[in-house]
Design a protein around this motif. Sequence first.
Motif, short mmCIF file in Angstrom:
data_model
loop_
_atom_site.label_atom_id
_atom_site.label_comp_id
_atom_site.label_asym_id
_atom_site.label_seq_id
_atom_site.Cartn_x
_atom_site.Cartn_y
_atom_site.Cartn_z
N SER A 1 -4.46 27.05 10.10
CA SER A 1 -5.92 27.20 10.63
C SER A 1 -6.28 25.81 11.47
CB SER A 1 -6.72 26.95 9.17
OG SER A 1 -8.06 27.03 9.44
N LYS A 2 -5.71 24.66 11.30
CA LYS A 2 -6.09 23.48 12.09
C LYS A 2 -5.43 23.59 13.40
CE LYS A 2 -5.68 18.38 11.74
NZ LYS A 2 -5.08 17.49 10.78
N ASP B 1 -7.87 26.17 15.23
CA ASP B 1 -8.89 25.41 15.75
C ASP B 1 -8.59 24.49 17.14
OD1 ASP B 1 -10.56 26.22 13.53
OD2 ASP B 1 -10.26 24.58 12.50
N ALA B 2 -7.64 23.79 17.02
CA ALA B 2 -7.20 23.16 18.12
C ALA B 2 -6.85 24.09 19.48
CB ALA B 2 -6.03 22.18 17.91
N GLN C 1 -8.46 35.86 12.83
CA GLN C 1 -8.79 34.60 12.68
C GLN C 1 -9.27 33.73 13.97
OE1 GLN C 1 -6.09 32.48 10.01
NE2 GLN C 1 -5.10 34.71 9.34
N ARG D 1 -18.10 31.55 19.69
CA ARG D 1 -19.52 31.01 19.69
C ARG D 1 -20.26 31.95 19.93
NH1 ARG D 1 -18.52 24.94 22.05
NH2 ARG D 1 -17.51 24.10 20.31
N ARG E 1 -13.60 32.60 15.66
CA ARG E 1 -13.91 31.29 16.08
C ARG E 1 -14.86 31.19 17.49
NH1 ARG E 1 -9.60 30.63 13.02
NH2 ARG E 1 -8.80 28.68 11.97
N VAL F 1 -8.52 26.94 20.04
CA VAL F 1 -9.50 27.44 20.80
C VAL F 1 -10.30 26.31 21.27
CG1 VAL F 1 -11.97 28.52 20.24
CG2 VAL F 1 -9.99 29.41 19.14
N THR F 2 -10.25 25.00 21.05
CA THR F 2 -10.86 24.00 21.44
C THR F 2 -10.22 23.55 22.63
OG1 THR F 2 -11.57 22.95 19.34
CG2 THR F 2 -11.38 21.23 21.11
#
Length: 108
Positions: free
Chosen positions: A72-73, A76-77, A11, A17, A15, A79-80
């Motif tokens: 999941s949230k 996301d944070a 997962q 790019r 993410r 990887v950001t």
Amino acid sequence: MPSDLKSLAEQIVERARSGEQLEAFVTHDREFSVKVFEEKVETVTSSEPRGAGVRVIDDGRAGFAYTTDVSSKGLDALVTVARDNAGECHSGRQSLVRSRARPCHPGR
């Protein structure tokens, strides 16, 4: 549990790019401890720490982040933040990731 860890790592890696390298590290441990003194139980502790780390390499710059929020949230944070940390990397020689492996001790 191992398949859960693999799924969690997948997962994170999903993410990535285009043109970006992403490395995931996941952990899930179980710890249990009983402290006994003079044949009497003093304390019992139990924990189950888990978390995920990620290293993002983009344009030769590396950024790392770690979290215990594996939603999941939270991922996301994670990887950001790693991307932001890579963006803070200066263009100096020490902060860039080499594209080719070099020996650690070239004189030997």
